[in-house]
Design an enzyme around this catalytic site. Sequence first.
Site, PDB file in Angstrom:
ATOM      1  N   ASN A 191       0.869  -1.182   0.000  1.00 31.92           N
ATOM      2  CA  ASN A 191       0.000   0.000   0.000  1.00 31.92           C
ATOM      3  C   ASN A 191       0.905   1.231   0.000  1.00 31.92           C
ATOM      4  OD1 ASN A 191      -1.830   2.024   0.443  1.00 31.92           O
ATOM      5  ND2 ASN A 191      -2.315   1.421   2.555  1.00 31.92           N
TER       6      ASN A 191
ATOM      7  N   LYS B 257       0.094   4.317  -0.377  1.00 35.56           N
ATOM      8  CA  LYS B 257      -0.519   5.537   0.188  1.00 35.56           C
ATOM      9  C   LYS B 257      -0.235   6.719  -0.751  1.00 35.56           C
ATOM     10  CE  LYS B 257      -0.101   3.373   4.642  1.00 35.56           C
ATOM     11  NZ  LYS B 257      -0.045   3.492   6.082  1.00 35.56           N
TER      12      LYS B 257
ATOM     13  N   HIS C 247      -9.655   1.894   4.604  1.00 38.78           N
ATOM     14  CA  HIS C 247      -8.382   1.984   5.337  1.00 38.78           C
ATOM     15  C   HIS C 247      -8.560   2.949   6.512  1.00 38.78           C
ATOM     16  CE1 HIS C 247      -4.248   2.911   6.317  1.00 38.78           C
ATOM     17  NE2 HIS C 247      -3.922   1.789   5.712  1.00 38.78           N
TER      18      HIS C 247
ATOM     19  N   GLU D  93      -6.807   5.229   7.656  1.00 41.11           N
ATOM     20  CA  GLU D  93      -6.491   6.637   7.375  1.00 41.11           C
ATOM     21  C   GLU D  93      -7.672   7.321   6.696  1.00 41.11           C
ATOM     22  OE1 GLU D  93      -2.831   5.844   5.339  1.00 41.11           O
ATOM     23  OE2 GLU D  93      -1.940   5.225   7.244  1.00 41.11           O
TER      24      GLU D  93
ATOM     25  N   GLU E  84      -5.999  -4.556  10.341  1.00 46.16           N
ATOM     26  CA  GLU E  84      -4.955  -3.553  10.557  1.00 46.16           C
ATOM     27  C   GLU E  84      -5.202  -2.804  11.859  1.00 46.16           C
ATOM     28  OE1 GLU E  84      -2.819  -2.560   6.652  1.00 46.16           O
ATOM     29  OE2 GLU E  84      -4.358  -1.056   6.987  1.00 46.16           O
TER      30      GLU E  84
ATOM     31  N   GLY F  29       2.283   2.237  10.684  1.00 46.95           N
ATOM     32  CA  GLY F  29       3.303   3.275  10.547  1.00 46.95           C
ATOM     33  C   GLY F  29       4.022   3.609  11.841  1.00 46.95           C
TER      34      GLY F  29
ATOM     35  N   SER G 161       2.957  -2.277  10.196  1.00 45.56           N
ATOM     36  CA  SER G 161       4.402  -2.437  10.418  1.00 45.56           C
ATOM     37  C   SER G 161       4.912  -3.843  10.094  1.00 45.56           C
ATOM     38  CB  SER G 161       4.793  -2.040  11.849  1.00 45.56           C
ATOM     39  OG  SER G 161       4.442  -0.691  12.090  1.00 45.56           O
TER      40      SER G 161
END
Length: 257
Positions: free
Chosen positions: A13, A15, A99, A101, A171, A177, A217
């Site tokens: 991904n 991003k 996702h 985010e 996730e 991250g 991660s």
Amino acid sequence: MNRRYRKTIIAGNWKMNKTLSETRAFAEELKPLLGRPKWCEVVLCAPFVNLQAATRLFKDSRVSIAAENCHYESSGAYTGEVSAEMLKELGVKYVIIGHSERRQYYNETDFTVNKKVKAALEAGLRPIICVGESLEQRELGVTLELISYQVKCALAGVPAEKMRHVVFAYEPIWAIGTGKTATSAEAQEVCEHIRTIIRKLYGARVARSVTVQYGGSMNPKNAQELLAQPDIDGGLIGGASLKADQFVEIVNAANQD
Ligand code: PGA
């Protein structure tokens, strides 16, 4: 992983990373390193503007291209948005839906996730549906309830025959991250739970055929242990997918005999 019943999928991904020229450079670097992935499917999720180039760059390889989002309507007055149909026509195969985010910064809710999942399936795309808890939710002990809720909302109205196109990604938000990975036991517990919910909704045959990835991660050091868990069928990889050599190491971990 359980290769007998379901596909292992390693997806990068990106991003909001990589310009067109960087996408080209990455493809040049990745293709010779990748060889022929034996067991797993390799997917790259790229920003909208680079999808057309990415599908061409990887045309003759075994890498599939994914978008990172789509709209739930097929067309209309939605300035700045991109529909699942538009992606399908470009040769895109997968699309990430929900996702964290997007949930956090762009008001994505379980309701819009459900609409997008159905729109993606309708257009012939395979949704990679992201679910996961925050640190506060984990500490409160409500992780499994929350995951049940997210999975049920995402799948509301999705018929059983479409389920072979659906992928889930667990996730945990606190692991994205941050360099903090869920332990393989924590990740396995939630991935197994996702499969249990699917079993309750669609029965055992469907449940055992759905790919459930872990993301947060994941890197060349921890990939093998995570992928050794029976219900973790791949990874959705952010940071470590931006460097071709690191990404290939994770693909290799999934390809071991
Ligand atoms: P990360 O991101 O690997 O950088 O933690 C994963 C993701 O957000 O999909």
